[in-house]
Design a protein around this motif. Structure first.
Motif, mmCIF file in Angstrom:
data_model
loop_
_atom_site.group_PDB
_atom_site.id
_atom_site.type_symbol
_atom_site.label_atom_id
_atom_site.label_comp_id
_atom_site.label_asym_id
_atom_site.label_seq_id
_atom_site.Cartn_x
_atom_site.Cartn_y
_atom_site.Cartn_z
ATOM 1 N N GLY A 88 -82.900 -133.705 -54.293
ATOM 2 C CA GLY A 88 -83.698 -134.355 -55.324
ATOM 3 C C GLY A 88 -84.430 -135.576 -54.804
ATOM 4 N N ASP A 89 -85.082 -136.274 -55.733
ATOM 5 C CA ASP A 89 -85.814 -137.489 -55.367
ATOM 6 C C ASP A 89 -84.851 -138.502 -54.760
ATOM 7 O OD1 ASP A 89 -88.078 -136.354 -56.413
ATOM 8 O OD2 ASP A 89 -87.886 -137.357 -58.365
ATOM 9 N N GLY A 90 -85.245 -139.045 -53.632
ATOM 10 C CA GLY A 90 -84.389 -140.013 -52.956
ATOM 11 C C GLY A 90 -83.220 -139.369 -52.236
ATOM 12 N N GLY A 91 -83.314 -138.070 -51.967
ATOM 13 C CA GLY A 91 -82.235 -137.381 -51.258
ATOM 14 C C GLY A 91 -81.972 -137.990 -49.892
ATOM 15 N N THR A 92 -80.731 -138.028 -49.488
ATOM 16 C CA THR A 92 -80.353 -138.623 -48.208
ATOM 17 C C THR A 92 -79.638 -137.591 -47.350
ATOM 18 O OG1 THR A 92 -78.201 -139.361 -49.064
ATOM 19 C CG2 THR A 92 -80.076 -140.885 -49.283
ATOM 20 N N CYS A 93 -79.560 -137.879 -46.057
ATOM 21 C CA CYS A 93 -78.861 -136.986 -45.142
ATOM 22 C C CYS A 93 -78.242 -137.798 -44.008
ATOM 23 C CB CYS A 93 -79.800 -135.935 -44.557
ATOM 24 S SG CYS A 93 -78.958 -134.716 -43.501
ATOM 25 N N ARG A 94 -77.027 -137.434 -43.674
ATOM 26 C CA ARG A 94 -76.314 -138.084 -42.574
ATOM 27 C C ARG A 94 -75.725 -136.996 -41.681
ATOM 28 N NH1 ARG A 94 -70.887 -140.296 -42.117
ATOM 29 N NH2 ARG A 94 -70.456 -139.548 -44.218
ATOM 30 N N ARG A 95 -75.984 -137.079 -40.402
ATOM 31 C CA ARG A 95 -75.451 -136.093 -39.456
ATOM 32 C C ARG A 95 -74.311 -136.717 -38.662
ATOM 33 N NH1 ARG A 95 -79.285 -133.476 -34.941
ATOM 34 N NH2 ARG A 95 -78.490 -135.196 -33.658
ATOM 35 N N VAL A 96 -73.188 -136.012 -38.628
ATOM 36 C CA VAL A 96 -71.983 -136.533 -37.981
ATOM 37 C C VAL A 96 -71.491 -135.512 -36.963
ATOM 38 C CG1 VAL A 96 -69.606 -137.317 -38.341
ATOM 39 C CG2 VAL A 96 -71.357 -137.834 -40.044
ATOM 40 N N SER A 97 -71.049 -136.008 -35.822
ATOM 41 C CA SER A 97 -70.507 -135.146 -34.771
ATOM 42 C C SER A 97 -69.001 -135.331 -34.678
ATOM 43 C CB SER A 97 -71.161 -135.474 -33.427
ATOM 44 O OG SER A 97 -70.664 -134.622 -32.407
ATOM 45 N N PHE A 98 -68.249 -134.237 -34.804
ATOM 46 C CA PHE A 98 -66.794 -134.259 -34.715
ATOM 47 C C PHE A 98 -66.342 -133.621 -33.397
ATOM 48 C CE2 PHE A 98 -67.565 -134.597 -39.226
ATOM 49 C CZ PHE A 98 -66.565 -135.441 -39.687
ATOM 50 N N PRO A 99 -65.172 -134.034 -32.880
ATOM 51 C CA PRO A 99 -64.680 -133.466 -31.621
ATOM 52 C C PRO A 99 -63.985 -132.116 -31.793
ATOM 53 C CG PRO A 99 -63.180 -135.172 -32.371
ATOM 54 C CD PRO A 99 -64.334 -135.174 -33.331
ATOM 55 N N VAL A 100 -63.976 -131.584 -33.007
ATOM 56 C CA VAL A 100 -63.337 -130.292 -33.271
ATOM 57 C C VAL A 100 -64.237 -129.448 -34.147
ATOM 58 C CG1 VAL A 100 -60.942 -131.053 -33.033
ATOM 59 C CG2 VAL A 100 -62.107 -131.311 -35.234
ATOM 60 N N GLY A 101 -63.982 -128.137 -34.128
ATOM 61 C CA GLY A 101 -64.737 -127.224 -34.971
ATOM 62 C C GLY A 101 -64.028 -126.992 -36.295
ATOM 63 N N LEU A 102 -64.230 -125.803 -36.849
ATOM 64 C CA LEU A 102 -63.669 -125.471 -38.155
ATOM 65 C C LEU A 102 -62.161 -125.256 -38.076
ATOM 66 C CD1 LEU A 102 -66.315 -122.884 -39.438
ATOM 67 C CD2 LEU A 102 -66.303 -125.372 -39.718
ATOM 68 N N LEU A 103 -61.508 -125.491 -39.200
ATOM 69 C CA LEU A 103 -60.091 -125.179 -39.329
ATOM 70 C C LEU A 103 -59.905 -123.669 -39.205
ATOM 71 C CD1 LEU A 103 -57.558 -126.951 -39.966
ATOM 72 C CD2 LEU A 103 -57.788 -126.202 -42.348
ATOM 73 N N ARG A 104 -58.910 -123.244 -38.410
ATOM 74 C CA ARG A 104 -58.689 -121.823 -38.168
ATOM 75 C C ARG A 104 -57.829 -121.204 -39.267
ATOM 76 N NH1 ARG A 104 -62.930 -122.710 -35.471
ATOM 77 N NH2 ARG A 104 -63.282 -121.266 -33.756
ATOM 78 N N PRO A 105 -57.965 -119.879 -39.500
ATOM 79 C CA PRO A 105 -57.190 -119.220 -40.570
ATOM 80 C C PRO A 105 -55.682 -119.364 -40.418
ATOM 81 C CG PRO A 105 -58.998 -117.799 -39.869
ATOM 82 C CD PRO A 105 -58.951 -118.946 -38.896
#
Length: 215
Positions: A88-105
């Protein structure tokens, strides 16, 4: 005499059941959609988490509706990159880098079994992992019912659709997440939200595996 033999057989059978191995939590399906009612507890705030888990495509989406507030989109990729944005109007975005990927099943492998309890109207098996998460699974259906975290946050599973997949266009972050001048990834910072805690859990599991292999 026959009555004595029958009682003895029943006692032996009951003892064998009691000595049975602890149940094992069912791994997550590789793709599912869940609606979660979230009590953040420490802040007194409530959220609805519209969760889409899609491991084969290396992605996970938490669409977080705060109580009487805007929707926060948390788009996670298995390479460790996450986008946190609003629309929407005034939408924001922040990009973050993590040292791990997705949680595994199978993230609950080697979890400690704590027994059976009643919660949210279901008889559940309960496990604890790394003093970080307490995981409740319905005994009858093997579906997850509730997840509690060491912070006091609790997540209650309202729906759980195995195999549901969000269409590809919905995974595209907005254009303002990709400015002409390449932004520098921000370091992770604790927010106490579900997205943050699951990343922390992935990192804990990764580090505990390193410690185990080095011993």
């Amino acid at each position: 005499m026959r009555s004595f033999i029958l009682i003895f057989v029943l006692l032996v059978f009951t003892r064998a059941i009691c000595k049975g191995e602890d149940p094992i939590p069912k791994p997550w399906p590789e793709q599912f959609h869940a609606m979660l009612y979230v009590n953040l507890t420490t802040t007194g705030k409530l959220q609805i988490d519209d969760l889409w888990y899609d491991l084969p495509n290396g992605r996970n989406f938490n669409i977080l509706q705060g109580q009487l507030s805007e929707v926060l989109y948390d788009l996670e990729w298995d390479n460790g990159t996450s986008f946190y944005y609003t629309l929407g109007d005034g939408g924001t975005c922040r990009r973050v880098s993590f040292p791990v990927g997705l949680l595994r099943p199978d993230f609950l492998s080697d979890a400690t079994y704590l027994g059976r309890v009643n919660t949210d109207g279901f008889l559940c098996d309960l496990w604890q992992k790394l003093d970080f998460i307490w995981y409740y699974e319905d005994v009858a259906s093997k579906r997850p019912v509730r997840w509690d975290f060491f912070t006091g946050m609790s997540m209650h599973v309202m729906t759980f659709e195995v195999g549901a997949v969000l269409p590809d266009p919905a995974w595209q972050a907005p254009v303002y997440c990709f400015p002409e001048t390449e932004p520098r990834d921000e370091p992770p910072r604790a927010t106490g939200g579900p997205h943050d805690l699951f990343r922390q859990l992935s990192l804990l599991i990764k580090n505990s595996g390193k410690r185990t292999s080095s011993n």
